[in-house]
Motif scaffolding. Structure first.
Motif, PDB file in Angstrom:
ATOM      1  N   ASN A 229      51.562  -2.047 -58.483  1.00  0.00           N
ATOM      2  CA  ASN A 229      51.016  -3.355 -58.010  1.00  0.00           C
ATOM      3  C   ASN A 229      49.628  -3.205 -57.624  1.00  0.00           C
ATOM      4  O   ASN A 229      48.924  -4.050 -57.040  1.00  0.00           O
ATOM      5  CB  ASN A 229      51.801  -3.497 -56.872  1.00  0.00           C
ATOM      6  CG  ASN A 229      51.535  -2.652 -55.537  1.00  0.00           C
ATOM      7  OD1 ASN A 229      50.720  -1.723 -55.849  1.00  0.00           O
ATOM      8  ND2 ASN A 229      52.278  -2.711 -54.551  1.00  0.00           N
ATOM      9  N   GLY A 230      48.868  -2.036 -58.097  1.00  0.00           N
ATOM     10  CA  GLY A 230      47.543  -1.981 -58.094  1.00  0.00           C
ATOM     11  C   GLY A 230      47.028  -1.179 -56.571  1.00  0.00           C
ATOM     12  O   GLY A 230      45.923  -0.865 -56.510  1.00  0.00           O
ATOM     13  N   SER A 231      48.092  -0.900 -55.898  1.00  0.00           N
ATOM     14  CA  SER A 231      47.892   0.002 -54.698  1.00  0.00           C
ATOM     15  C   SER A 231      47.508   1.329 -55.059  1.00  0.00           C
ATOM     16  O   SER A 231      48.040   1.956 -55.798  1.00  0.00           O
ATOM     17  CB  SER A 231      48.838  -0.510 -53.469  1.00  0.00           C
ATOM     18  OG  SER A 231      49.788   0.008 -53.833  1.00  0.00           O
ATOM     19  N   LYS A 238      57.700   8.902 -53.885  1.00  0.00           N
ATOM     20  CA  LYS A 238      57.699   8.392 -55.227  1.00  0.00           C
ATOM     21  C   LYS A 238      56.929   7.109 -55.062  1.00  0.00           C
ATOM     22  O   LYS A 238      56.997   6.223 -54.390  1.00  0.00           O
ATOM     23  CB  LYS A 238      59.126   8.224 -55.568  1.00  0.00           C
ATOM     24  CG  LYS A 238      59.979   9.527 -55.640  1.00  0.00           C
ATOM     25  CD  LYS A 238      61.522   9.369 -56.270  1.00  0.00           C
ATOM     26  CE  LYS A 238      62.111  10.624 -56.570  1.00  0.00           C
ATOM     27  NZ  LYS A 238      63.389  10.443 -57.182  1.00  0.00           N
ATOM     28  N   ASN A 239      56.430   6.901 -56.252  1.00  0.00           N
ATOM     29  CA  ASN A 239      55.593   5.680 -56.918  1.00  0.00           C
ATOM     30  C   ASN A 239      56.016   5.046 -58.023  1.00  0.00           C
ATOM     31  O   ASN A 239      56.147   5.669 -58.911  1.00  0.00           O
ATOM     32  CB  ASN A 239      54.337   6.081 -56.896  1.00  0.00           C
ATOM     33  CG  ASN A 239      53.524   6.553 -55.576  1.00  0.00           C
ATOM     34  OD1 ASN A 239      52.906   6.025 -54.765  1.00  0.00           O
ATOM     35  ND2 ASN A 239      54.036   8.175 -55.151  1.00  0.00           N
ATOM     36  N   ILE A 252      47.900  -5.410 -67.326  1.00  0.00           N
ATOM     37  CA  ILE A 252      49.409  -4.940 -67.054  1.00  0.00           C
ATOM     38  C   ILE A 252      49.738  -5.500 -65.902  1.00  0.00           C
ATOM     39  O   ILE A 252      50.967  -6.246 -65.668  1.00  0.00           O
ATOM     40  CB  ILE A 252      49.643  -3.558 -67.433  1.00  0.00           C
ATOM     41  CG1 ILE A 252      49.492  -3.083 -68.755  1.00  0.00           C
ATOM     42  CG2 ILE A 252      50.776  -3.268 -66.806  1.00  0.00           C
ATOM     43  CD1 ILE A 252      49.212  -1.770 -69.084  1.00  0.00           C
ATOM     44  N   ILE A 253      48.877  -5.368 -64.811  1.00  0.00           N
ATOM     45  CA  ILE A 253      49.270  -5.838 -63.280  1.00  0.00           C
ATOM     46  C   ILE A 253      49.251  -7.400 -63.318  1.00  0.00           C
ATOM     47  O   ILE A 253      50.219  -7.942 -62.874  1.00  0.00           O
ATOM     48  CB  ILE A 253      48.082  -5.384 -62.570  1.00  0.00           C
ATOM     49  CG1 ILE A 253      48.277  -3.966 -62.132  1.00  0.00           C
ATOM     50  CG2 ILE A 253      48.337  -6.359 -61.027  1.00  0.00           C
ATOM     51  CD1 ILE A 253      47.075  -3.379 -61.179  1.00  0.00           C
ATOM     52  N   MET A 254      48.320  -8.266 -64.369  1.00  0.00           N
ATOM     53  CA  MET A 254      48.545  -9.471 -64.346  1.00  0.00           C
ATOM     54  C   MET A 254      50.050  -9.820 -64.900  1.00  0.00           C
ATOM     55  O   MET A 254      50.697 -10.741 -64.333  1.00  0.00           O
ATOM     56  CB  MET A 254      47.313 -10.130 -65.325  1.00  0.00           C
ATOM     57  CG  MET A 254      46.012 -10.064 -64.482  1.00  0.00           C
ATOM     58  SD  MET A 254      44.773 -10.690 -65.496  1.00  0.00           S
ATOM     59  CE  MET A 254      45.354 -12.371 -65.839  1.00  0.00           C
ATOM     60  N   LEU A 255      50.517  -9.147 -65.851  1.00  0.00           N
ATOM     61  CA  LEU A 255      51.786  -9.435 -66.561  1.00  0.00           C
ATOM     62  C   LEU A 255      52.808  -9.188 -65.521  1.00  0.00           C
ATOM     63  O   LEU A 255      53.819  -9.840 -65.615  1.00  0.00           O
ATOM     64  CB  LEU A 255      51.865  -8.607 -67.940  1.00  0.00           C
ATOM     65  CG  LEU A 255      51.136  -9.054 -69.052  1.00  0.00           C
ATOM     66  CD1 LEU A 255      51.254  -7.699 -69.986  1.00  0.00           C
ATOM     67  CD2 LEU A 255      51.782 -10.118 -69.470  1.00  0.00           C
ATOM     68  N   LEU A 256      52.687  -7.994 -64.746  1.00  0.00           N
ATOM     69  CA  LEU A 256      53.689  -7.714 -63.884  1.00  0.00           C
ATOM     70  C   LEU A 256      53.757  -8.814 -62.899  1.00  0.00           C
ATOM     71  O   LEU A 256      55.101  -9.359 -62.174  1.00  0.00           O
ATOM     72  CB  LEU A 256      53.398  -6.333 -63.227  1.00  0.00           C
ATOM     73  CG  LEU A 256      53.481  -5.114 -64.171  1.00  0.00           C
ATOM     74  CD1 LEU A 256      53.273  -3.907 -63.197  1.00  0.00           C
ATOM     75  CD2 LEU A 256      54.756  -5.008 -65.081  1.00  0.00           C
ATOM     76  N   ASN A 257      52.765  -9.316 -62.313  1.00  0.00           N
ATOM     77  CA  ASN A 257      52.744 -10.584 -61.356  1.00  0.00           C
ATOM     78  C   ASN A 257      53.410 -11.933 -62.023  1.00  0.00           C
ATOM     79  O   ASN A 257      53.939 -12.590 -61.108  1.00  0.00           O
ATOM     80  CB  ASN A 257      51.195 -10.842 -60.928  1.00  0.00           C
ATOM     81  CG  ASN A 257      50.674  -9.649 -60.077  1.00  0.00           C
ATOM     82  OD1 ASN A 257      51.603  -9.056 -59.204  1.00  0.00           O
ATOM     83  ND2 ASN A 257      49.533  -9.373 -60.035  1.00  0.00           N
TER      84      ASN A 257
END
Length: 260
Positions: A229-231, A238-239, A252-257
């Motif tokens: 999520n960019g954080s 775990k992440n 990629i973050i835009m696609l995930l959103n």
């Protein structure tokens, strides 16, 4: 910083010793145990390698804390002081099934900040290393800063867990890239992003020892390493993880959103 550079020779010697131990096991019958599921395995060699590292660290750097995948290190509520983070065999399933595509990973952090990281691709004999502010290397050859390629311009690695659990998400990212690759070792996949063979790597759930060394190496060549999520990465848990070129990271973050 000098103290971490001075450790490099010792750490690399220990890693090469561990690699010899691992290779010597190829003709043995391994003691294999299941952890969380049938694809999450540990062997007597994973345990032996971790114990070997811990003994060496206690001998040369007494009082420094150790986080190890197989649980022979210390308990952690914080990352204060100097902390070693060790993955004795990253890609244990590959080690068992293929005797290929697995790595030894060691990282040293101080007060939560990565100072030195090492990923050794055992079967390719490639030692990826980095010290904070000093650049990243592969077998002593300095890695250049990554080209800031977009998602469509490169290959992306996606973890098998993400492919199976988030099929739509993986397909979305895969279609936007030049193609998808799966290796099965977070360390090797991160090293391939750092060396320009891939433009990104996405994983559903990486433990601190899967991340620690690669994050230091990745950031030294200009990659962005965060949660999906960019954080910021949290090395106490775990992440869901994403490491990529700056442009591909944003895409990629835009696609995930969009998927949400």
């Amino acid at each position: 910083m000098n103290q971490f550079i001075e450790r490099t020779q010792l750490i690399q010697e220990w890693i090469y010793d561990a690699a010899k131990l691992i290779k010597s096991s190829f003709e043995e019958n391994l003691d294999i145990q299941q952890k969380s599921n049938r694809n999450d395995l540990v062997t007597n060699i994973d345990k032996a390698v971790e114990k070997q590292f811990i003994e060496k660290i206690h001998q040369f750097f007494p009082g420094e804390r150790i986080m190890g995948e197989e649980g022979f290190g210390d308990e952690f509520q914080n990352l204060d002081g100097i902390v070693w983070i060790i993955d004795p065999i990253d890609g244990t399933l590959n080690f068992i099934k293929q005797q290929y595509d697995f790595a030894i990973m060691v990282a040293v952090y101080e007060d939560g900040i990565g100072q030195a990281g090492f990923i050794y691709d055992v079967m390719q004999d490639k030692m990826y290393s980095a010290h904070k502010g000093k650049g990243a290397y592969c077998n002593k050859k300095k890695l250049p800063p990554v080209k800031d390629l977009s998602l469509k311009e490169g290959l992306v690695a996606i973890s098998s867990a993400l492919m199976s659990k988030e099929e739509g998400l993986a397909r979305l990212v895969g279609r936007a890239s030049s193609g998808v690759r799966l290796i099965g070792s977070a360390g090797i996949e991160t090293a391939h992003v750092a060396s320009g063979q891939l433009i990104g790597y996405i994983a559903a759930s990486l433990a601190p020892w899967d991340i620690a060394a690669g994050k230091i190496i990745a950031e030294e060549v200009g990659l962005i390493y965060t949660k999906m999520n960019g954080s910021s990465i949290d090395l106490l848990q775990k992440n869901p993880s994403l490491v990529a070129t700056p442009t591909a990271h944003k895409e990629i973050i835009m696609l995930l959103n969009t998927k949400k």
